[in-house]
Structure formats: structure tokens, C-alpha cells
Write an enzyme that holds these catalytic residues in place. Structure first.
Site, PDB file in Angstrom:
ATOM      1  N   GLU A   1      -5.511  -8.278  -1.131  1.00 13.62           N
ATOM      2  CA  GLU A   1      -6.175  -8.133   0.174  1.00 13.62           C
ATOM      3  C   GLU A   1      -7.638  -7.833  -0.075  1.00 13.62           C
ATOM      4  O   GLU A   1      -7.962  -6.991  -0.926  1.00 13.62           O
ATOM      5  CB  GLU A   1      -5.600  -6.970   1.003  1.00 13.62           C
ATOM      6  CG  GLU A   1      -4.258  -7.234   1.596  1.00 13.62           C
ATOM      7  CD  GLU A   1      -3.781  -6.109   2.508  1.00 13.62           C
ATOM      8  OE1 GLU A   1      -4.622  -5.418   3.130  1.00 13.62           O
ATOM      9  OE2 GLU A   1      -2.568  -5.919   2.581  1.00 13.62           O
TER      10      GLU A   1
ATOM     11  N   GLU B   1       0.834  -1.220   0.000  1.00  7.74           N
ATOM     12  CA  GLU B   1       0.000   0.000   0.000  1.00  7.74           C
ATOM     13  C   GLU B   1       0.857   1.254   0.000  1.00  7.74           C
ATOM     14  O   GLU B   1       0.763   2.103   0.890  1.00  7.74           O
ATOM     15  CB  GLU B   1      -0.945  -0.014   1.207  1.00  7.74           C
ATOM     16  CG  GLU B   1      -1.956  -1.160   1.164  1.00  7.74           C
ATOM     17  CD  GLU B   1      -3.060  -1.080   2.210  1.00  7.74           C
ATOM     18  OE1 GLU B   1      -2.830  -0.477   3.276  1.00  7.74           O
ATOM     19  OE2 GLU B   1      -4.151  -1.630   1.962  1.00  7.74           O
TER      20      GLU B   1
HETATM   21  C1  BGP Z   1      -4.421  -2.903   4.853  1.00  2.90           C
HETATM   22  C2  BGP Z   1      -3.083  -3.401   5.278  1.00  2.90           C
HETATM   23  C3  BGP Z   1      -3.068  -4.609   6.087  1.00  2.90           C
HETATM   24  C4  BGP Z   1      -4.315  -4.878   6.894  1.00  2.90           C
HETATM   25  C5  BGP Z   1      -5.595  -4.434   6.246  1.00  2.90           C
HETATM   26  C6  BGP Z   1      -6.823  -4.449   7.130  1.00  2.90           C
HETATM   27  O1  BGP Z   1      -4.394  -1.533   4.824  1.00  2.90           O
HETATM   28  O2  BGP Z   1      -2.219  -3.627   4.189  1.00  2.90           O
HETATM   29  O3  BGP Z   1      -1.859  -4.622   6.788  1.00  2.90           O
HETATM   30  O4  BGP Z   1      -4.213  -4.629   8.199  1.00  2.90           O
HETATM   31  O5  BGP Z   1      -5.495  -3.191   5.661  1.00  2.90           O
HETATM   32  O6  BGP Z   1      -6.850  -3.322   7.920  1.00  2.90           O
HETATM   33  P1  BGP Z   1      -7.191  -3.358   9.453  1.00  2.90           P
HETATM   34  O7  BGP Z   1      -6.208  -4.315  10.024  1.00  2.90           O
HETATM   35  O8  BGP Z   1      -6.978  -1.984   9.919  1.00  2.90           O
HETATM   36  O9  BGP Z   1      -8.578  -3.812   9.559  1.00  2.90           O
END
Ligand code: BGP
Length: 480
Positions: free
Chosen positions: A378, A177
Site C-alpha cells: 500500500e 496492518e
Molecule cells: C490503510 C488500510 C487501508 C486503507 C489505507 C488508506 O491503513 O490498510 O484499508 O484505507 O490505509 O487509509 P485511508 O483510507 O484512511 O486514507
């Protein structure tokens, strides 16, 4: 009915070392920014501390302990039929401060064991080189990526892992990201431009100059790493990774339409254009002017960007948002950015709007622009899970979310998009990046670990585990 997924489609799951591995000071590992972050909740933000406070919980430190459970975790992925597993290498496991000239052998050996275990199960590793865990020593030395010296430190790290894992890893992502750096919150997660800062992550001073300069250094570092990989390891496939946020105009008022376009230029296209097309987009100067930013570039930077373009484009997709010029409209939260509430969409318990069709729209928008293979690395629903007395976990809400998104991916494939893989986030429960919680779970595999740091770390299969196994077995045809 839409055509199915292509043969050889890479089904799997995704994780990141800082949220999953734990063992934060084991076998010579140094401290990352994430090791300096306390726990938080949806309503009470996590904090960054410079020193370590006695009695405070730092959830990344143990996380869900993939470090000591990797065999068991990979066996569960094999049982689901994973073709690919996305993980990240912890930079500080290999170079504890980021600045050493020689890598830490014990750190390298850990990932050898992990990659060998994956290979033994015919699972392809997809490796993120830097995922929200910059060495904290580099924050102290040069305000993270604002310091140009980070380019060389990062390349040193890349050369070490490329050399070591050249026969074990083919797919690499240079930065997770990377566009987090365009947003204030990205200072802690990604650019590390938080030297001397201590406090709630919502109080980080907004310093666009530092973030955009840091991003420039990340772009150059990424491009040089890609170029180096192409020259030395032609078998490697090098990708970028963007947090993609579908941003719709709230209304057909032209002012809303222009506003949404502007927000997408900054958040969604600015970074992808550099990494895929090899040059800053035509609108970059306007953004810099409006944010009062002056980018210091060195001779050779522009050429490096042009020569280090990626082979495939990957992104995270959780939600969409709406954009309006009307300040009276209700706001919503989201992954890295919020926006305005879209009346047509439901939200998760953490206020992220659920929008499967937005994924099809995004896939089409991205593919129309770049025309290179895409991967959704993701996606998923962060939700509270309840363990029944017999140990089962009935996460029908998660199955429903994933099913609807997979259907829309299938439609995008039928539209003609070259989609090569799908790795839902947090396939085994892990720590939330935004809040530092355990309660916000994404996994097919439950981990007995809780917000107060207690739990046995035992793994168990949720209903979604069995469902996803069927999805993979049928190559996405059976979503029932
Ligand atoms: C993205 C990241 C991850 C992950 C995901 C979910 O931004 O790449 O590392 O954590 O989001 O977010 P969260 O954990 O805040 O729910």
C-alpha cells in the site's frame, strides 16, 4: 543512476473487500464491523452503531461495488499491465457470523469468478485473509479477538479458502496492518474489541489489555495458519502485513532519539518481530508493564509462534512522522498514528506528511532486520479529484507522489534491498478506512460515487492511469 527493478517485479494495485466490494448483504453475506460504521469526514469522525439507523449512510455497504463490476475492473488492471492484484476475502461472505462450521457456497463462488478472471488476464492474486472486516457477530460473542475462540474460527475460515483456492492463489497475507492493534484506533479496525460500544471512533475507550490480548490471539492464529499452509500447500507463499510508520527523532536531543526508538518498537517492530522471527521481541515485557497488560498464554503458543513464521514481509507506507518530548510542538495526523510536524515535509490535504525518502529508509531498516523478501502493498496519495467537463481527470499531484516514491524504491533496490513488488493503494477509487469518505481518492480509475451515497458507479481513467501503464511497461524505468 540507480539500477532498475528486478525482472519479474510484481507491479499492481491494492484494495480491500470492506472498502471496495459492497454487496454487503448479497448471496448470504453476514455483517462485518465495517458494515456497522457510518460515513464521516476529515473533521467529523465516522461512528460505530450497534443497530442500523434508518436514514444513516453506511458507506462500506455499497462501497464502489467491485462485487458487480469485477470484470470491468480487472479488464482495466489488465490494460495497465498489472502483474499482481491485491484484494481481500470478506470473512463474512464465507462464514456470515464467523462461527458456522460449513462455508457459504455462494460466497466461495464469487471469489472463484474473481480469481478465474484474474488468471485469464495473467494477473497474480495477492490475497489478504482478514482486512478490517471481522464478523460483527464475533464482536458480540467474545469482544472480537479478545476471545481465544477466534483462533479456531479464523483457522476454520483459512482451511476453507486454502482448500478451495489452492490452484488459484499462491500469495497470502494473514492480517492487514496487524499492528493497528497496538493503537487505540485499532480496536474498531482490526481487533474488534468494541463489544457494546456505540459512538465516534475517536471515543472508543482505550483498553490496551483487550487489544494486546487480542493481538496475541491474532499472532497465534496467523502462525497456525502459516504452519498449516506450509504443511498442506508447499506452493503457498505466506506473508505478514504491517502499517509501517517511519518515526524520526524531531531533534538530536537524546531524549527525542530514545522516544522515537520507543515509538517504533511498539508500532513498527513489535508485530513484525513476532511474525518474521517467531518470538516476542526482547522489549515486549517492558511495553506490557508500561501499558499495564498481562498476556494470557496457553501451552503451545510460544511453539506455534516459532513454527509459523512468514515467507515474506509486506507493508503499507504513506507517510512519516517525527517524535519529540517537547509538548509545545505542533502535531500532525497520519495513518493510524500522528506525531509532531516535520518542518522539512509537505502534507496531503488530510494532513499526512509526504516523505518518499522515508520509504527508502524504511525499506533499508526492515530489510536489515529481517533479510526476507519485501513488498510494498500500500502506498499512495489520498486527494480530491476534479472531473473536467470532457470527463478527464488531471491528477498530476498523484503522479508526482507515486513517481517520487518509486524513485526511492529504485534507490532501495540499488542499496541491495530484496524488493519483489509494489501495489499502490486503492487502484480503483474506494471508501476511506479512516474517515468513511469517498472524497479521499487514491485511484488510477475514478468511480462516479460521492460522499452522500449518490453516483452511477461508472469507471473512468485518470491521467495517472496512462502514466502507471507506462511505468509498468518499462519496468519502472520510464517515470516521466
Ligand atoms: C490503510 C488500510 C487501508 C486503507 C489505507 C488508506 O491503513 O490498510 O484499508 O484505507 O490505509 O487509509 P485511508 O483510507 O484512511 O486514507
Amino acid at each position: 543512476m540507480a539500477a532498475g527493478f528486478p525482472e519479474g517485479f510484481l507491479w499492481g494495485g491494492a484494495t480491500a473487500a470492506n472498502q471496495f466490494e459492497g454487496a454487503w448483504d448479497v448471496d448470504g453475506k453476514g455483517a462485518s464491523v465495517s458494515d456497522h460504521c457510518t460515513n464521516g469526514t476529515h473533521t467529523s469522525p465516522k461512528r460505530v452503531t450497534i443497530g442500523f439507523e434508518e436514514g444513516t449512510l453506511y458507506p462500506s455497504r455499497e462501497a464502489t461495488d467491485f462485487y458487480h463490476h469485477y470484470k470491468e475492473d480487472i479488464a482495466l488492471y489488465a490494460e495497465m499491465g498489472f502483474k499482481v492484484f491485491r484484494l481481500s476475502i470478506n470473512w463474512t461472505r464465507i462464514f456470515p457470523t464467523g462461527m458456522e462450521s460449513e462455508p457459504n457456497e455462494a460466497g466461495l463462488a464469487f471469489y472463484d469468478r474473481v480469481f478465474d478472471e484474474l488468471r485469464a488476464h495473467d494477473i497474480e492474486p495477492l490475497v489478504t485473509i482478514s482486512h478490517y472486516e471481522m464478523p460483527y457477530a464475533l464482536v458480540e460473542k467474545c469482544n472480537g479477538w479478545e476471545g481465544r475462540e477466534c483462533i479456531e474460527y479464523y483457522l476454520n475460515y483459512c482451511r476453507a479458502i486454502f482448500e478451495r483456492y489452492q490452484d488459484k492463489v499462491t500469495y497470502w497475507l494473514t492480517f492487514n496492518e496487524i499492528n493497528a492493534g497496538t493503537q487505540p484506533f485499532g480496536a474498531v479496525l482490526s481487533t474488534g474489541t468494541i463489544k457494546g460500544f456505540e459512538g465516534s471512533i475517536f471515543d472508543i475507550p482505550n483498553n490496551p489489555q483487550a487489544r494486546f490480548q487480542a493481538l496475541h490471539h491474532q499472532f497465534v492464529a496467523s502462525a497456525l495458519a502459516v504452519k498449516y499452509a506450509h504443511e498442506h500447500y508447499p506452493q503457498f507463499k505466506m506473508g505478514c502485513m504491517i502499517a509501517f510508520s517511519a518515526q524520526y527523532p524531531y531533534s538530536c536531543n537524546p531524549a527525542d532519539v530514545l522516544s522515537a526508538q520507543y515509538e517504533m518498537d511498539i508500532m513498527d517492530w513489535y508485530c513484525g518481530d513476532v511474525q518474521v522471527r517467531g518470538a516476542y521481541p526482547y522489549f515486549a515485557q517492558r511495553i506490557w508493564d508500561e501499558q499495564g497488560v498481562k498476556i494470557a498464554m496457553e501451552p503451545g503458543d510460544i511453539e506455534a509462534l516459532a513454527e509459523g513464521t512468514v515467507d515474506f514481509y509486506t507493508f503499507s507506507y504513506y507517510m512519516s512522522t517525527a517524535v519529540s518530548t517537547d509538548p509545545s510542538l505542533a502535531g500532525i495526523e497520519g495513518n493510524l498514528i500522528g506525531g509532531v510536524k516535520n518542518p522539512y515535509l509537505e502534507s496531503s490535504d488530510w494532513g499526512w506528511q509526504i516523505d518518499p525518502e522515508g520509504l527508502r529508509w524504511s525499506l533499508n531498516e526492515i530489510y536489515a532486520r529481517y533479510q526476507i523478501p519485501l513488498m510494498v502493498v500500500e502506498n499512495g496519495l489520498g486527494a480530491f479529484d476534479k472531473v473536467e467537463e470532457d470527463g478527464s481527470i488531471h491528477d498530476s499531484y498523484r503522479i508526482d507522489y507515486l513517481r517520487r516514491h518509486i524513485e526511492c524504491m529504485r534507490d532501495a533496490v540499488a542499496d541491495g534491498v530484496d524488493l519483489i513488488g509494489y501495489t499502490p493503494w486503492g487502484c480503483t477509487d474506494l471508501v476511506s478506512a479512516s474517515t468513511g469518505e469517498m472524497a479521499k481518492r487514491y485511484g488510477f480509475v475514478f468511480v462516479d460515487k460521492y460522499d452522500d451515497g449518490t453516483g452511477t458507479l461508472a469507471r473512468s481513467r485518470k491521467d495517472s492511469f496512462y502514466w502507471y501503464k507506462k511505468v509498468i511497461e518499462s519496468n519502472g524505468a520510464d517515470l516521466a
